[in-house]
Design a protein around this motif. Structure first.
Motif, mmCIF file in Angstrom:
data_model
loop_
_atom_site.group_PDB
_atom_site.id
_atom_site.type_symbol
_atom_site.label_atom_id
_atom_site.label_comp_id
_atom_site.label_asym_id
_atom_site.label_seq_id
_atom_site.Cartn_x
_atom_site.Cartn_y
_atom_site.Cartn_z
ATOM 1 N N THR A 243 66.986 48.978 54.166
ATOM 2 C CA THR A 243 67.470 50.085 53.338
ATOM 3 C C THR A 243 67.434 51.397 54.112
ATOM 4 O OG1 THR A 243 66.789 49.030 51.257
ATOM 5 C CG2 THR A 243 66.992 51.435 51.247
ATOM 6 N N HIS B 262 62.630 56.502 45.788
ATOM 7 C CA HIS B 262 62.847 55.055 45.759
ATOM 8 C C HIS B 262 61.476 54.397 45.785
ATOM 9 C CE1 HIS B 262 65.004 51.318 47.547
ATOM 10 N NE2 HIS B 262 63.718 51.007 47.464
ATOM 11 N N TRP C 103 70.443 44.410 41.750
ATOM 12 C CA TRP C 103 70.665 44.764 43.150
ATOM 13 C C TRP C 103 70.124 43.628 44.011
ATOM 14 C CZ3 TRP C 103 67.051 47.057 47.024
ATOM 15 C CH2 TRP C 103 67.722 47.356 48.219
ATOM 16 N N LEU D 92 73.427 49.978 46.658
ATOM 17 C CA LEU D 92 72.226 50.754 46.371
ATOM 18 C C LEU D 92 72.547 52.240 46.285
ATOM 19 C CD1 LEU D 92 69.149 50.912 46.000
ATOM 20 C CD2 LEU D 92 68.957 51.044 48.499
#
Length: 420
Positions: A24, A98, A182, A368
Motif C-alpha cells: 500500500t 489508515h 477491498w 483503495l
C-alpha cells in the motif's frame, strides 16, 4: 494526499499485514501521495530494511514506537503506550488515517484520528475472535471480548474495509457498520509458473513423488497438523515452508514431512512454482494471500471451505475446497488430485493463474485510493466524488466465481458496498 498508516506489523516482520501495508505504501508513493508508516519497533538488533521506491528512490518515512514481544509468541510485537504515535500523526498533518488490522496500536490510532477530527479507514485483516478460540483465551468468552473490541475500534472508523465476502459478512453480522470490500493484490510476475525448477523438485522428491506444500506461519491457528494424513499417502512428499511457535510440535507429529524453514523473495517464488499441489489448512483466514501466490504460480490448491478461500478457490476448477478442521477431508482431497493425473492438475493450475493475473497491486491500490477519497468526503459531509485525481481510472479487480461445496455457503461476487 497525505496518509498516516498505523499498522500492527511492518517489515522486517513477515506476515500478511506487513506485506499488504508495504505494498500500500509503495502504491501511494508511486501515485504521488505522501504516506507515513507508524508501527511497533522490532526486536532489538533486528534488521530494518530501508524503503525507497521508483526511479528517484523516494524514501518512505517510518516511525517505530516502543514495543514488547507478545507473550507466548515472541515473533509478534505489541506496541507500548507512547506519545510518539500522536506526535507523529499530528506532525504529518494527514488528510486521512489508515488503520491496518487495528487492535492495540491501531486502537490508539483511531482515538488520535478522532481527537484530531480526521477521517479514518480501518482495514480488517485478522480474525481476532477466531484466534481467541484457537488460543483458548478467556475460557470461552475470548471470542465475545474480541468482537466487542473489533466493534469499538472499527465502529469509530469512517469506513471499514474487509478483504473478502465472508469477512465482510462476519463484520456486518457482528454489528460493525459501514463495511466495504477491498481485496488483496498479487505479483503474478514474481509468482509465475516459469519459475518451476525440476532440479529442485528432484531434490525435494527424489523418488518422483507428488510434491505437496504448505507455506505460512507455523502457529496453532494455521492447523498445519491437518497435513499429517497426507504425509502417509504413497507417492506423496509433503514440504512445509515457514516458521513459528508450532514448529517443534509439528516436526514431531509429522516426521515424514520436510520442513524447510522460512523462505522469501525469488527463492520463495521458485518453491511455489515447483510444487505440484498447494494445501492451505488454516480455518481462520479473512483472505489468504498464499493461496493467490500459489494460483499465480500455476499450482492447484486445496483449502478449507470457510472464510477468504471461498472467494479465491473454484471448487473442481482451480482446486478443491474441503470442510475445515478435518484431517480426513484434507487427506482425501490430496489423494484425489494425486490420482487425477498431471493433466487435471495442470488444468486447475492454468485456470487459477487466469483468475488472479488481473489482480495486480496497482489495481487494488487504485481501489483503495477510491475508498480514501470517499471516506474523506463522507467524513466532511460532502458529496462522494468518483476518485481522487491522482489515482487515475478505477481499475477492475476481478474475483473468481465457480461452484463451491454444499457445506460452504458464501457468495463469490465482490460488491463494493454491503448493508450495515
Amino acid at each position: 494526499m497525505r496518509v498516516a498508516i498505523v499498522t500492527e506489523s511492518f517489515p522486517p516482520e513477515v506476515n500478511g499485514v506487513a506485506h499488504s501495508v508495504l505494498r500500500t505504501a509503495e502504491h501511494l508513493v508511486r501515485r504521488g501521495h505522501e504516506p507515513l508508516v507508524i508501527t511497533p519497533a522490532p526486536a532489538r538488533g533486528a534488521h530494518c530494511p530501508p524503503h525507497s521506491f521508483g526511479p528517484d528512490s523516494t524514501p518512505l518515512p517510518v516511525v517505530r514506537v516502543p514495543s514488547i514481544p507478545l507473550p507466548g509468541y515472541p515473533q509478534v510485537r505489541v506496541a507500548l503506550p507512547s506519545r510518539r504515535l500522536a506526535e507523529a500523526v499530528a506532525d504529518h498533518r494527514p488528510d486521512l488515517v489508515h488503520l491496518a488490522s487495528p487492535f492495540v496500536l491501531g486502537a490508539r490510532g483511531a482515538k488520535v484520528a478522532e481527537r484530531l477530527g480526521l477521517p479514518s479507514v480501518a482495514v480488517y485483516q485478522t480474525d481476532l475472535a477466531g484466534y481467541a478460540q484457537a488460543y483458548r483465551v478467556g475460557r470461552g468468552i475470548g471470542s465475545a471480548l474480541a468482537w466487542a473490541r473489533i466493534r469499538a475500534v472499527h465502529g469509530a472508523a469512517t469506513r471499514t474495509l474487509a478483504p473478502s465476502t465472508p469477512a465482510a459478512q462476519d463484520l456486518t453480522a457482528n454489528g460493525v457498520p459501514r463495511v466495504r470490500l477491498w481485496p488483496r493484490g498479487v505479483d503474478s510476475v514474481r509468482f509465475h509458473p516459469a519459475h518451476r525448477d525440476e532440479a529442485l523438485h528432484r531434490t525435494l522428491a527424489p523418488g518422483g513423488e507428488l510434491l505437496i506444500g504448505y507455506v505460512g506461519r507455523l502457529a496453532p491457528e494455521k492447523r498445519v497438523d491437518l497435513l499429517a494424513g497426507a504425509c502417509e499417502l504413497p507417492g506423496v512428499r509433503v514440504v512445509v515452508i515457514g516458521d513459528g511457535p508450532s514448529a517443534p510440535a509439528l516436526k514431531a507429529a509429522m516426521p515424514k514431512a520436510l520442513f524447510l524453514g522460512r523462505r522469501t523473495g525469488t527463492e520463495l517464488a521458485r518453491y511455489f512454482a515447483t510444487l505440484d499441489l498447494f494445501v492451505h489448512t488454516g480455518p481462520l483466514e479473512t483472505f489468504c494471500q498464499t493461496i493467490q501466490e500459489a494460483m499465480a504460480s500455476g499450482v492447484p490448491v486445496v483449502a478449507p471451505a470457510v472464510g477468504g478461500p471461498l472467494d479465491l478457490v473454484g471448487h473442481h476448477r482451480t482446486g478443491l475446497l474441503v470442510p475445515p478442521r478435518d484431517t480426513a477431508a484434507v487427506t482425501r482431497a490430496v489423494a484425489e488430485l494425486a490420482a487425477a493425473g498431471p493433466e487435471v492438475r495442470t488444468g486447475y493450475g492454468r485456470a487459477g493463474r487466469a483468475d488472479v493475473t488481473a489482480r495486480t497491486w496497482e489495481a487494488v491500490g487504485d481501489l483503495l485510493l477510491r475508498h480514501y477519497t470517499e471516506a474523506i468526503a463522507e467524513h466532511h459531509g460532502g458529496p462522494v466524488q468518483a476518485l481522487h485525481p491522482a489515482a487515475g481510472t478505477p481499475a477492475t479487480v476481478p474475483t473468481p466465481t465457480g461452484q463451491i461445496p454444499a457445506q460452504a455457503s458464501a457468495g463469490t461476487q465482490l460488491p463494493e458496498e454491503l448493508p450495515a
